[in-house]
Design a protein around this motif. Structure first.
Motif, PDB file in Angstrom:
ATOM      1  N   THR A 107       2.305  -8.307  -1.388  1.00  0.00           N
ATOM      2  CA  THR A 107       2.136  -7.088  -2.190  1.00  0.00           C
ATOM      3  C   THR A 107       1.285  -6.078  -1.424  1.00  0.00           C
ATOM      4  OG1 THR A 107       2.265  -8.342  -4.273  1.00  0.00           O
ATOM      5  CG2 THR A 107       1.267  -6.149  -4.378  1.00  0.00           C
ATOM      6  N   THR A 108       1.691  -4.818  -1.493  1.00  0.00           N
ATOM      7  CA  THR A 108       0.953  -3.722  -0.892  1.00  0.00           C
ATOM      8  C   THR A 108       0.346  -2.863  -1.998  1.00  0.00           C
ATOM      9  OG1 THR A 108       2.514  -3.657   0.957  1.00  0.00           O
ATOM     10  CG2 THR A 108       1.131  -1.718   0.634  1.00  0.00           C
ATOM     11  N   PHE A 109      -0.879  -2.386  -1.785  1.00  0.00           N
ATOM     12  CA  PHE A 109      -1.529  -1.469  -2.722  1.00  0.00           C
ATOM     13  C   PHE A 109      -1.961  -0.224  -1.961  1.00  0.00           C
ATOM     14  CE2 PHE A 109      -5.559   0.144  -4.552  1.00  0.00           C
ATOM     15  CZ  PHE A 109      -5.079   0.570  -5.785  1.00  0.00           C
ATOM     16  N   ILE A 110      -1.609   0.950  -2.481  1.00  0.00           N
ATOM     17  CA  ILE A 110      -1.912   2.221  -1.816  1.00  0.00           C
ATOM     18  C   ILE A 110      -2.606   3.147  -2.806  1.00  0.00           C
ATOM     19  CG2 ILE A 110      -0.949   4.241  -0.636  1.00  0.00           C
ATOM     20  CD1 ILE A 110       1.430   2.448   0.165  1.00  0.00           C
ATOM     21  N   ILE A 111      -3.660   3.797  -2.341  1.00  0.00           N
ATOM     22  CA  ILE A 111      -4.370   4.783  -3.146  1.00  0.00           C
ATOM     23  C   ILE A 111      -3.825   6.164  -2.811  1.00  0.00           C
ATOM     24  CG2 ILE A 111      -6.619   5.839  -3.627  1.00  0.00           C
ATOM     25  CD1 ILE A 111      -7.910   3.177  -2.928  1.00  0.00           C
TER      26      ILE A 111
END
Length: 522
Positions: free
Chosen positions: A224-228
């Motif tokens: 999983t990737t998380f981007i702000i």
């Protein structure tokens, strides 16, 4: 100078098919040069949900050069470091941006909100006198001849017409009808993984529940990737597992189930959920006669360092200045062959590097994931290593560059802050763009009359950087001085797209460099 389409009397010098970000910027680059341009798109409105999310300093520099940066900056924010966590949740590495002083004068890595940015880019393109924009207009087909492309168009009211153009730039997306009519196939670089992309607008009170920097969870059970994003925009990219139906996984119930580890429906508004297959594809040809492919029509790559849209904008930034030279009769049309040569190789190299990152992230075997984590940590003596997004992006290595290659050739030339009477300004705004010869005045090279004549003939602007003196620009942070020292040179010939054609450390070498350039720009 008379432009070629005034001689052939085509309706337009260039038609841009597709008015997304790459197409809109292509239209602006053409308009900035006074090239008579038609830009078309089947859709009447900008798609109201985010797709691309990342840009970098090279792209913002280009936008600033055409006066569009101020339009998009309200929707842009710095891209924080991405922390990569291994199979046991341990930090194994970071991917960050290069430190200050920033080499191109802008934050090196940025995130943005696509709908308002795309709208701003369209508005900017439409403001040029030489650019016509027709939305709700579809390309039905085309034919080429020795001196034109004839395009068959249909508008949203069903009316059809034909227009002619010297050249066509196809920015019409991954399913490009232009590429299909040309019969140009993709080269498969062998990456095919199903992912779910989820965009959220998070409530103020719930932002603290989420990671405070970008994150890559290299968990073999579910990478999983998380981007702000800017403001309260947050994105999750979630790998889909064998047997999961992509359409079912887009439903709100499934999305919130996948996000339950971090956030609940009470914490955020679901903006978009879309399933994709992340591909690595490059067109086998970038030019067929008078038609060029650009953006997603020419290539697709996994999104793991946010370079997809950047690649498309690099395409049009590379192509338009060459088209301008050919249209003005300054160069032979053979110059246009360097477009596909340069961009094709660059895309392949960068995609290969992105693929390698993707294979690390997508590892689903627990034992292999544990070995991966040990290997990555061992690369820096057992500590998480930091690499920069900028070092992942390669230089140009073929095409219109001086050979034999020097380490500086094909790199992006820096843009330092320059001291002026009005305060500090970036180099491009002081010295302009186009072809430049940048001289390090700490080690002045003598410009002979013959050299000066070549500079005039090729319209190359000499720019002197060094200690304060008449006709010398003084930089603020030593960015250029450090660059010249690192590369062991005193002069750099810089292309209109800011890539370094060649460098020299003595007058004879500079003479040879410019003589070579003059021959190749004929």
């Amino acid at each position: 100078m008379t432009l070629s389409s005034e001689q052939t009397r085509n309706d337009f010098q260039v038609v841009v098919v597709g008015h997304g970000p790459s197409g809109a910027i292509a239209a602006s680059l053409l308009g900035d040069r006074g090239i008579r341009t038609l830009a078309i798109d089947r859709q009447l409105e900008v798609y109201d949900k985010p797709r691309a999310i990342a840009i970098d300093h090279e792209i913002l520099r280009l936008l600033d050069n055409i006066g569009a940066a101020e339009r998009v900056l309200p929707y842009v924010a710095p891209f924080p470091a991405s922390q990569h966590f291994g199979a046991k949740g341990q930090l194994i590495r970071r991917i960050d941006m290069v430190a200050e002083p920033y080499p191109l004068g802008y934050t090196p890595s940025m995130v943005f909100t696509q709908p308002p940015v795309e709208a701003a880019l369209r508005e900017h393109a439409a403001a040029y006198d030489s650019v016509e924009v027709e939305l709700g207009t579809e390309l039905l087909g085309f034919e080429q001849s020795t001196d034109r492309v004839t395009l068959h168009l249909r508008n949203d009211r069903g009316a059809t017409r034909d227009v002619t153009a010297d050249y066509v730039i196809a920015c019409d997306g991954a399913s490009s009808g232009t590429r299909q009519q040309l019969g140009i196939a993709f080269e498969d670089l062998v990456f095919d993984e199903p992912w779910l992309v989820v965009d959220l607008q998070v409530n103020d009170a719930s932002l603290s529940k989420l990671p405070q920097t970008a994150a890559q969870f290299c968990d073999p059970s579910r990478p999983t990737t998380f981007i702000i994003g800017p403001g309260n925009h947050r994105r999750f990219e979630i790998m889909l597992l064998p047997g999961e139906d992509p359409r079912e996984m887009e439903t709100a119930a499934q999305v919130w189930r996948l996000l339950a580890r971090w956030i609940t429906p009470d914490d955020a508004t679901l903006w978009r959920a879309a399933s994709y297959r992340f591909h690595a594809l490059v067109a086998k040809e970038w030019r067929r006669g008078r038609i060029f492919l650009a953006g997603d029509a020419a290539h697709q790559q996994p999104p793991f360092i946010g370079q997809g849209m950047c690649q498309g904008i690099r395409d049009v930034g590379n192509l338009v200045w060459k088209l301008d030279r050919v249209l003005r009769g300054q160069s032979n049309a053979k110059l246009l062959d360097s477009y596909g040569e340069e961009r094709g190789e660059h895309v392949r190299q960068l995609t290969s590097r992105i693929k390698a990152i993707g294979h690390v992230i997508c590892e689903r075997d627990p034992d292999a994931a544990a070995a991966r984590d040990e290997r990555i940590l061992a690369e820096d003596g057992g500590h998480p290593r930091t690499i920069t997004r900028q070092e992942i992006v390669p230089p140009l290595q073929t095409g219109l560059l001086a050979f034999p290659l020097h380490p500086a050739h094909g790199t992006l030339f820096p843009q330092p802050w320059i001291r002026t009477a009005e305060g500090r300004r970036r180099l491009d705004s002081v010295a302009g763009t186009g072809w430049r010869l940048v001289l390090d005045m700490r080690n002045e090279l003598e410009l002979s009359p013959d050299l000066r004549a070549i500079l005039t003939r090729l319209d190359i602007r000499p720019i002197r950087i060094g200690p304060s003196a008449d006709d010398v620009l003084t930089e603020e942070d030593g960015v250029l001085a450090a660059w010249f020292d690192r590369h062991g040179c005193h002069a750099a010939v810089v292309r209109p797209d800011h890539y370094v054609f060649g460098v020299a450390s003595e007058t004879s070498a500079l003479d040879a460099l410019l003589t070579d350039l003059a021959e190749r720009l004929r």
